[in-house]
Enzyme design. Structure first.
Site, mmCIF file in Angstrom:
data_model
loop_
_atom_site.group_PDB
_atom_site.id
_atom_site.type_symbol
_atom_site.label_atom_id
_atom_site.label_comp_id
_atom_site.label_asym_id
_atom_site.label_seq_id
_atom_site.Cartn_x
_atom_site.Cartn_y
_atom_site.Cartn_z
ATOM 1 C CD GLU A 159 165.555 38.276 84.717
ATOM 2 O OE1 GLU A 159 164.908 39.329 84.777
ATOM 3 O OE2 GLU A 159 165.373 37.406 83.836
ATOM 4 C CG ASP A 207 158.087 38.554 92.697
ATOM 5 O OD1 ASP A 207 157.072 38.195 93.298
ATOM 6 O OD2 ASP A 207 158.613 39.675 92.883
ATOM 7 C CG PHE A 208 161.843 38.995 87.790
ATOM 8 C CD1 PHE A 208 160.481 38.772 87.894
ATOM 9 C CD2 PHE A 208 162.268 40.212 87.264
ATOM 10 C CE1 PHE A 208 159.554 39.733 87.493
ATOM 11 C CE2 PHE A 208 161.344 41.179 86.854
ATOM 12 C CZ PHE A 208 159.992 40.932 86.974
ATOM 13 C CG PHE A 246 159.865 43.056 90.375
ATOM 14 C CD1 PHE A 246 158.888 43.644 91.171
ATOM 15 C CD2 PHE A 246 160.183 43.667 89.170
ATOM 16 C CE1 PHE A 246 158.264 44.819 90.781
ATOM 17 C CE2 PHE A 246 159.560 44.838 88.772
ATOM 18 C CZ PHE A 246 158.604 45.421 89.587
ATOM 19 C CD GLU A 250 165.994 42.400 83.676
ATOM 20 O OE1 GLU A 250 164.963 42.766 84.275
ATOM 21 O OE2 GLU A 250 166.222 41.212 83.368
ATOM 22 C CG HIS A 293 155.750 41.847 88.891
ATOM 23 N ND1 HIS A 293 155.069 40.933 88.133
ATOM 24 C CD2 HIS A 293 156.701 42.379 88.079
ATOM 25 C CE1 HIS A 293 155.573 40.914 86.909
ATOM 26 N NE2 HIS A 293 156.565 41.785 86.860
#
Length: 321
Positions: A47, A72-73, A70, A16, A116
């Site tokens: 994702e 976290d994703f 990130f 992205e 994040h």
């Protein structure tokens, strides 16, 4: 990455905001101009879809680098990472390789709240099948990336946001090491002793290598000589270097920006205890307490370890109660 793309047309980059924008952390600046949109691909915010596509491309013989903006994703693509990327070579009986590099930004210290700002080293080190890379300097970042792209197994390449040196989030000076223009590799499973010392061993990685070095400099004024080990890779883990250092110093402090429970700090200490429990005279671990990373700056500063926290832990093992 550009060097590997010039050498091998099967290498491409997807993620992205990696093409026109040049990467949210400036990590792909200039690649679109040189390689075009067929090899520097902006993808939709899905994702699950693009990491699944990257796994398929790798299994068909290409060498994708896929960016998870990130770390976290990962939750929305957990099946692609945990059950496909990590396991498909094993599940196929070795009939397919998955030579994919999955990059992701980790870490806090810039006030972007609980979704994040995580580090999550332990989450990925826990699953068999993934190699896990965490550079702390520009020199290491390049050598480890060359090795990651050329590896026939899946590699997670985690970089700390604070080390990227972007304008609105300046890096400390420590990561800004000279980088040769020629290609070179740093082998996985080879920790680096960033500072030699005789009294205490600090084991850490990423941003906290530089915070440990700052603590070591401060402690030297009181005659405490600290050895700082930069793991560079978690999987494979260079236990030999850690144990050899602890046999010299007798004291171990493990520093991590991941959560404390069930994480890297506990694993490092357990690994040393398994190999040579008698070498350990004192142990401390420094990590994020088991709470979501706060948004408010004073609260985030409280939970993420800094050089002062590391220094305090070193003093504890030097003068235990």
């Amino acid at each position: 990455m550009a060097h590997e793309m010039r050498e091998n047309e099967d290498v491409f980059y997807m993620g992205e905001d990696v093409a026109d924008y040049g990467g949210i952390f400036d990590s792909t600046q200039g690649l679109l101009d040189e390689f075009g949109r067929d090899r520097i691909m902006d993808v939709p915010i899905s994702e699950t879809a693009y990491l699944g596509a990257a796994v398929g491309a790798a299994q068909e013989g290409m060498r994708p680098i896929a960016e998870l903006m990130f770390v976290d994703f990962f939750g929305v693509a957990m099946d692609q990472i945990y059950n496909q990327l990590a396991k498909n070579t094993y599940m196929s009986g070795g009939n397919v390789n998955v030579p994919l590099v999955l990059t992701a930004a980790v870490g806090g210290t810039y006030n972007d709240a609980a979704q994040h700002s995580q580090t999550l080293y332990g989450t990925f080190a826990h699953i068999p099948g993934l190699k896990l890379v965490v550079p702390s300097t520009a020199y290491d970042a390049k050598g480890l990336m060359h090795n990651a792209i050329r590896d026939d197994d899946p590699v997670m390449y985690l970089f700390h946001k604070r080390l990227m040196g972007i304008g609105w989030m300046p890096a400390p000076d420590g990561p800004k090491t000279p980088v040769p223009e020629t290609d070179y590799t740093i082998p996985f499973g080879s920790a680096d002793i960033k500072r030699e010392g005789a009294d205490v061993t600090i084991v850490t990685l990423g941003l906290h290598v530089h915070r440990a070095l700052a603590a070591a400099k401060s402690l030297m004024a009181d005659g405490i000589d600290v050895e700082v080990i930069d793991l560079r890779t978690l999987v494979p883990l260079d236990t030999d270097t850690i144990v050899e250092s602890v046999r010299k110093t007798g004291r171990l402090v493990v520093v991590d920006e991941d959560y404390q429970s069930f994480g890297v700090t506990g694993e490092i200490i357990a690994s040393v205890a398994d190999r040579d429990l008698g070498a350990l005279d004192a142990v401390e671990r420094v990590a994020v307490p088991d709470v979501p990373i706060p948004y408010a700056r004073p609260m985030e500063d409280e939970v993420i370890p800094d050089a002062t926290d590391i220094e305090e832990s070193v003093r504890k093992v030097v003068s235990p109660k």
